[in-house]
Design an enzyme around this catalytic site. Structure first.
Site, short mmCIF file in Angstrom:
data_model
loop_
_atom_site.label_atom_id
_atom_site.label_comp_id
_atom_site.label_asym_id
_atom_site.label_seq_id
_atom_site.Cartn_x
_atom_site.Cartn_y
_atom_site.Cartn_z
N LYS A 117 0.89 -3.22 5.11
CA LYS A 117 0.09 -4.01 4.12
C LYS A 117 0.75 -5.00 3.09
O LYS A 117 1.80 -4.71 2.77
CB LYS A 117 -0.66 -3.08 3.40
CG LYS A 117 -1.87 -2.21 4.08
CD LYS A 117 -2.96 -3.13 4.33
CE LYS A 117 -4.24 -2.89 3.47
NZ LYS A 117 -5.07 -4.01 3.49
N SER A 133 0.96 -1.19 -0.06
CA SER A 133 0.03 -0.17 -0.18
C SER A 133 1.07 1.38 0.01
O SER A 133 2.07 1.17 0.49
CB SER A 133 -0.84 0.00 1.23
OG SER A 133 -1.17 1.25 1.53
#
Ligand code: ARG
Length: 475
Positions: free
Chosen positions: A284, A278
């Site tokens: 992420k 991300s």
């Protein structure tokens, strides 16, 4: 006054905007190789039947081979304003060999030509797809062989139902892909029929030899009716339909990989190489490949619907609407092919976390059916046993206990027929191993399933020439 290959009847050039609107070159350029292959067979047949002289046929064959070599080696390009790949190859051939190129189209029309090209092209693509499916199946068999005793919660309604082995779960996908392969084999048979020789729609008066052309191009038979031959696109619809099912199967597997990789499940870790991050959240790691395969299913379904709609109420024989077939076919084909390759990469690099799978079973009541089955084996009616175990479950929920944590004595409070031996029956691996029916999840049953699968997998290899060619392709 019109420079098109059909220009004789026209007194002025085609409007540039009409040219752009009607051209299919952007889409059908990729047919050039099969178009030349079909033309080579046609040229040889024209020579063999005496429709053109042997010298003329040889000249056309040589010229076509030169055009093919030029295209393959990037020495020549298609003209950007060309109408389609067929007229463009005829133009390139004319540049090579002069006016004798004009004899190639004897006893032929672009209508039977394009149908022939598309079938030749699709036949090969089906073989490539078989190869991709076969490779995924090989991985499924291999992983299953290693995981017949790996237990995880089997779900219905997304709720824990009964434990199953990871092997059993993975093999479910083997059979989905097996049906896909069977469908493709079936479709290949109907695709592999020769339309060439139907000419524009009615056949031809020239003494052509369609069987010779069919043999040379490896077709299993002829399209029997010239009107049907130039207007039939059933094979495309069938292929798009089979591809839709392939995509649907892939999307179901993707959905499970996405779920399994979320921390609440934690059953699988997808490799860093097949996941993305991300731009804002540093922690992420997202399963984008699986999401994109899932997301692209609609594209293939859409092309199926578009093709069916394009064909609806189309009168015999060829109509220009049919040119759209390739837009739908190629887009779907590219989508499903890329998805299959990605799926294999994603699976081959995935790490299954078997400890997490068995942890998920602790105290999940997925052994409740077995507690009821125990009473049934003692002679209690299943309905009554079901009721008794329902009460045991409520008791456990109230007291925060697991079914497998209860003693025989505690269980006898609910029914006198519970013996102390019931406790061993509630262990999740024992519960899984008890489902010995054919097609069930017990290791022996799964072993037989894998044997059957391996037999099919080994006997139904994609054609050898594909295997050798595919080996030079990136996996
Ligand atoms: N580009 C055309 C197609 O893909 C080829 C056949 C054209 N035939 C014709 N009569 N305009 O369908």
């Amino acid at each position: 006054m019109n420079s098109k290959l059909w220009g004789g009847r026209f007194s002025k050039e085609t409007d540039r905007r009409v040219e752009a609107f009607t051209s299919s070159l952007d889409c059908d350029a990729r047919l050039w190789e099969v178009d030349i292959r079909a033309s080579l067979a046609h040229a040889r047949m024209l020579g063999a039947t005496g429709i053109v002289t042997t010298a003329e046929a040889e000249r056309m064959v040589e010229g076509l081979e030169q055009v093919a070599a030029d295209l393959r080696e990037g020495r020549t390009q298609f003209a950007p304003r060309a109408e389609d790949v067929h007229s463009e190859i005829e133009r390139l051939l004319t540049v090579k060999i002069g006016p004798v190129a004009g004899k190639l189209h004897t006893a032929r029309s672009r209508n039977d030509q394009v149908a022939t090209d598309t079938r030749l092209f699709l036949r090969e693509q089906i073989d490539f797809m078989q190869e991709d499916l076969h490779r995924i199946q090989a991985w499924l068999i291999e992983k299953s062989e290693l995981n017949q005793r790996t237990v995880l919660p089997g779900l219905t309604h997304m709720q824990h139902a009964q434990p199953v082995s990871l092997a059993h779960h993975l093999m479910a996908y083997f059979w989905m892909f097996q049906r896909d392969r069977e469908r493709l084999t079936d479709i290949r048979g109907r695709t592999n029929r020769l339309p060439l020789g139907s000419a524009a729609l009615a056949g031809t008066g020239f003494p052509i030899d369609r069987r010779m052309v069919a043999r040379e191009l490896g077709f299993e038979g002829l399209c029997e009716n010239s009107l049907d031959a130039v207007s039939d696109r059933d094979f495309i619809v069938e292929f798009l339909s089979a591809s839709s099912l392939v995509m649907m199967h892939l999307s179901r597997l993707c959905e499970e990989l996405i779920l399994w990789s979320m921390p609440e499940f934690g059953f699988v870790i997808l490799d860093d190489g097949v996941t993305t991050g991300s731009s804002i959240m540093p922690q992420k790691k997202n399963p984008d490949v699986a999401e994109l395969i899932r997301g692209r299913v609609g594209r293939v379904y859409g092309q199926l619907m578009a093709s069916l709609t394009m064909l609806k109420a189309l009168p015999l024989a060829y109509n220009r609407d049919l040119q759209e077939d390739k837009v739908h076919l190629f887009d779907a084909l590219d989508t499903v092919t890329a998805s299959l390759k990605m799926m294999h990469i994603m699976l081959a690099t995935a790490e299954f976390r078997v400890a997490r799978m068995s942890e998920a079973l602790e105290g999940d009541f997925s052994n409740a059916t077995d507690l009821a089955d125990y009473l049934v084996q003692k002679g209690v009616a299943f309905r009554q046993a079901h009721e008794v175990v329902g009460k045991v479950v409520v008791h456990c929920l109230r007291t925060g206990q697991a079914l497998e944590g209860l003693t025989g004595e505690a269980l006898r409070e609910f029914h006198p027929d519970f013996g102390d031996d019931v406790v061993d029956r509630l262990a999740h691996d024992a519960v899984m191993a008890a489902r010995t029916s054919e097609g069930g999840t017990a290791p022996d049953a799964v072993d037989r399933q894998i044997d059957a699968a391996r037999g099919l997998h080994e006997s139904q290899r994609p054609p050898d020439y594909i295997a050798s060619r595919a080996s030079s392709l990136p996996n």
